[in-house]
Design an enzyme around this catalytic site. Structure first.
Site, PDB file in Angstrom:
ATOM      1  N   CYS A  77     -56.943  18.601  35.836  1.00 53.59           N
ATOM      2  CA  CYS A  77     -57.121  19.952  36.353  1.00 53.59           C
ATOM      3  C   CYS A  77     -55.792  20.714  36.362  1.00 53.59           C
ATOM      4  O   CYS A  77     -55.304  21.109  35.321  1.00 53.59           O
ATOM      5  CB  CYS A  77     -57.773  19.909  37.733  1.00 53.59           C
ATOM      6  SG  CYS A  77     -58.576  21.465  38.198  1.00 53.59           S
ATOM      7  N   HIS A 130     -62.754  16.508  36.993  1.00 48.91           N
ATOM      8  CA  HIS A 130     -62.261  15.464  37.892  1.00 48.91           C
ATOM      9  C   HIS A 130     -63.019  14.153  37.655  1.00 48.91           C
ATOM     10  O   HIS A 130     -64.119  13.969  38.173  1.00 48.91           O
ATOM     11  CB  HIS A 130     -62.411  15.905  39.344  1.00 48.91           C
ATOM     12  CG  HIS A 130     -61.482  17.009  39.736  1.00 48.91           C
ATOM     13  ND1 HIS A 130     -60.215  16.771  40.208  1.00 48.91           N
ATOM     14  CD2 HIS A 130     -61.621  18.358  39.688  1.00 48.91           C
ATOM     15  CE1 HIS A 130     -59.607  17.927  40.449  1.00 48.91           C
ATOM     16  NE2 HIS A 130     -60.442  18.901  40.149  1.00 48.91           N
ATOM     17  N   GLU A 156     -62.283  11.337  38.890  1.00 46.73           N
ATOM     18  CA  GLU A 156     -62.152  10.466  40.055  1.00 46.73           C
ATOM     19  C   GLU A 156     -63.306  10.607  41.035  1.00 46.73           C
ATOM     20  O   GLU A 156     -63.520   9.726  41.879  1.00 46.73           O
ATOM     21  CB  GLU A 156     -60.820  10.727  40.769  1.00 46.73           C
ATOM     22  CG  GLU A 156     -60.688  12.079  41.434  1.00 46.73           C
ATOM     23  CD  GLU A 156     -60.160  13.179  40.521  1.00 46.73           C
ATOM     24  OE1 GLU A 156     -59.641  14.183  41.031  1.00 46.73           O
ATOM     25  OE2 GLU A 156     -60.285  13.032  39.285  1.00 46.73           O
TER      26      GLU A 156
END
Length: 509
Positions: A79, A167, A169
């Site tokens: 990002c 993202h 994660e």
């Protein structure tokens, strides 16, 4: 030296999740602020740049000297990290023209990309950014897009440097774990040999070398962190470890006696200290949560200092500090904001003259439990819910009195006992009760009552960084509510907290 991935924090709420995903691959990693990180060493196999609430177009936007990493180790910008690379190397980043928050579908443009191996077309990813990369430098190559994001992922030609504007994660990115595996294991070449067994072996060896024949004193709480930390130190130095368990008057019902007994069964050299009156005096008249934390911390240091002076030649203080404590207590320009002060972070007053040893300060909570399992600690201790350092003081909103503590202890015992009875305890990450500073009207028999309200709180989580409220059965909640109101004098209303973290926290204070 242990292989590791270096994570540079630009302030994203998801930075700790990046670390968790790397650790799940049995690869060690550390988070450091973008403006205060260690020099590259041969054991650092790659660098991940986190997201950020900032914009690269801000006058004081976080900046990074990429020459310290570029073409030396693989880099993955997530990002903001990706946008910073594009912006720094001649690309253009502008405010997004379309909503770029939430779920999106990935369109893979380079099916031979090592970063995207095993990830299917239309894989779901999670977006969360206000800016977007609208043009890239000449030596950048787009490897994935989405319907509204032209540059969802890129690679710099002739080097192992990547950027993604989603993202991986977060669990909403369905192939996020695969992408992290591709980068950490495939591209960085990490061996995946960082396990609980390896950690125990290395830690005991390091503690023996560090402590030698010195004496160590530790404060134990009955919780997972301090218990595992003490057991590690005990394995390293045996009888030279002295443990102290302080009853601050803010423990759960009968906890003082139960904890002392469990530790004696483990062979730990432990002394119990009843200091309830001192803590109640220190808390008298305080209602602000931070003021209560600080008063408890000071009182504890006073008690602990007095007790530790009764032990000759003590040179070290052992603490059960874990990694989230360390991260959440660091706040510099950019990285994740400090949420609250932690009772076991920040050192000791100068007058105590003890060096600190923190054998767990690189581990997350679930990793601590795995280490405890390797050390063969009783599963009932390892499975114990987290309990706040200040104890019931931050579950009593407002001023603390012994009478309020007694009420909350009884209510808490009914709630936790009910979870065990219904076989729900192990399905919940953390549970507790808050005594609210309000009273409500009720009717018991033919009499009007005006008594206290309690809020039950139970959450599910992996590591406590994010949490959802536990969807407990209505029949269970009805039974517990009925038991509390009938058996605890002073309570006539029970409510259930259905807030998730974020935006709420697990504890109320």
């Amino acid at each position: 030296m242990t292989e590791q991935i270096l994570i540079l924090d630009f302030g994203s709420q998801y930075t700790q999740l990046i670390a968790r995903r790397v650790r799940e691959l049995n690869v060690y990693c550390e988070i450091h602020p973008y403006n205060n990180f260690p020099e590259l060493t041969p054991n650092i196999k790659g660098v991940i740049l986190s997201g950020s609430p900032c914009s690269v177009r801000d006058v004081d936007a976080p900046y990074l000297d990429f020459d310290k990493f570029r073409k030396i180790v693989p880099i993955l910008g997530v990002c903001y990290g990706a946008q910073l690379m594009a912006h720094s190397f001649g690309g253009d980043v502008k405010p997004s023209q379309h909503r770029e928050y939430g779920r999106a579908r990935l369109e893979i443009d380079d099916e031979d990309s090592s970063l995207l191996t095993g990830i299917s077309q239309t894989s779901q990813v999670w977006m969360s950014h206000g800016d977007t990369i609208v043009s890239i430098p000449e030596d950048f190559h787009i490897i994935a897009s989405t319907e509204s994001v032209k540059v969802a992922a890129f690679k710099i030609e002739n080097e192992l440097t990547y950027g993604i504007q989603f993202h991986p994660e977060v669990t909403h990115s369905t192939d996020g774990k695969q992408l992290m595996h591709n980068f950490v294991v495939g591209i960085c070449g990490c061996k995946q040999d960082w396990t609980a067994d390896a950690f125990v072996e290395q830690s005991i060896s390091a503690l023996k070398a560090k402590l030698g024949d010195d004496r160590v004193v530790m404060a134990l709480s009955g919780g997972v962190d301090s218990t595992v930390a003490a057991t590690l130190v005990h394995h390293a130095i045996g009888k030279n470890l002295f443990c102290i368990f302080v009853d601050n008057g803010l423990l759960r019902k009968d906890e003082y006696e139960q904890v002392l007994e469990s530790y004696r069964d483990m062979g730990l050299n432990i002394k119990g200290v009843d200091a309830k009156d001192l803590f109640y005096s220190a808390l008298d008249g305080l209602s602000d949560p931070e003021a209560k934390r600080k008063a408890i911390g000071k009182a504890f240091i006073d008690v602990f200092d007095q007790e530790s002076h009764l032990i000759e030649d003590v040179k070290w203080l052992g603490q059960g500090t874990i990694y989230p404590d360390v991260i959440e207590s660091v706040s510099v320009k950019g990285p994740s904001a400090t949420i609250k002060s932690h009772h076991n972070v920040g050192g000791l007053p100068d007058f105590m003259k003890l060096k600190i040893v923190e054998p767990l300060n690189t581990l997350f909570k679930d990793e601590v439990r795995l280490v405890g399992k390797t050390l063969e600690i009783d599963p009932t201790i390892l499975g114990r819910h987290p309990f706040p350092g200040p104890g019931l003081a931050i579950r009593i909103l407002g001023e603390i009195t012994p009478e309020k503590v007694a009420i909350l202890q009884e209510v808490d015992a009914i709630f936790i006992g009910g979870l065990r009875k219904w076989n729900l305890y192990n399905e919940v990450w953390q549970a507790g009760v808050m005594l609210l500073p309000v009273k409500s009207v009720g009717v018991m028999g033919d009499e009007r009552t005006y008594e206290s309200v309690v809020a039950l709180r139970a959450v599910t989580s992996v590591d406590g960084m994010t949490a959802d409220w536990a969807h407990l059965p209505y029949d269970f909640l009805a039974e517990v509510s009925n038991d509390i109101i009938n058996k605890v004098k002073g309570v006539n209303r029970v409510v259930y907290d259905i807030s998730s973290k974020p935006p709420a926290t697990i504890e109320w204070e």
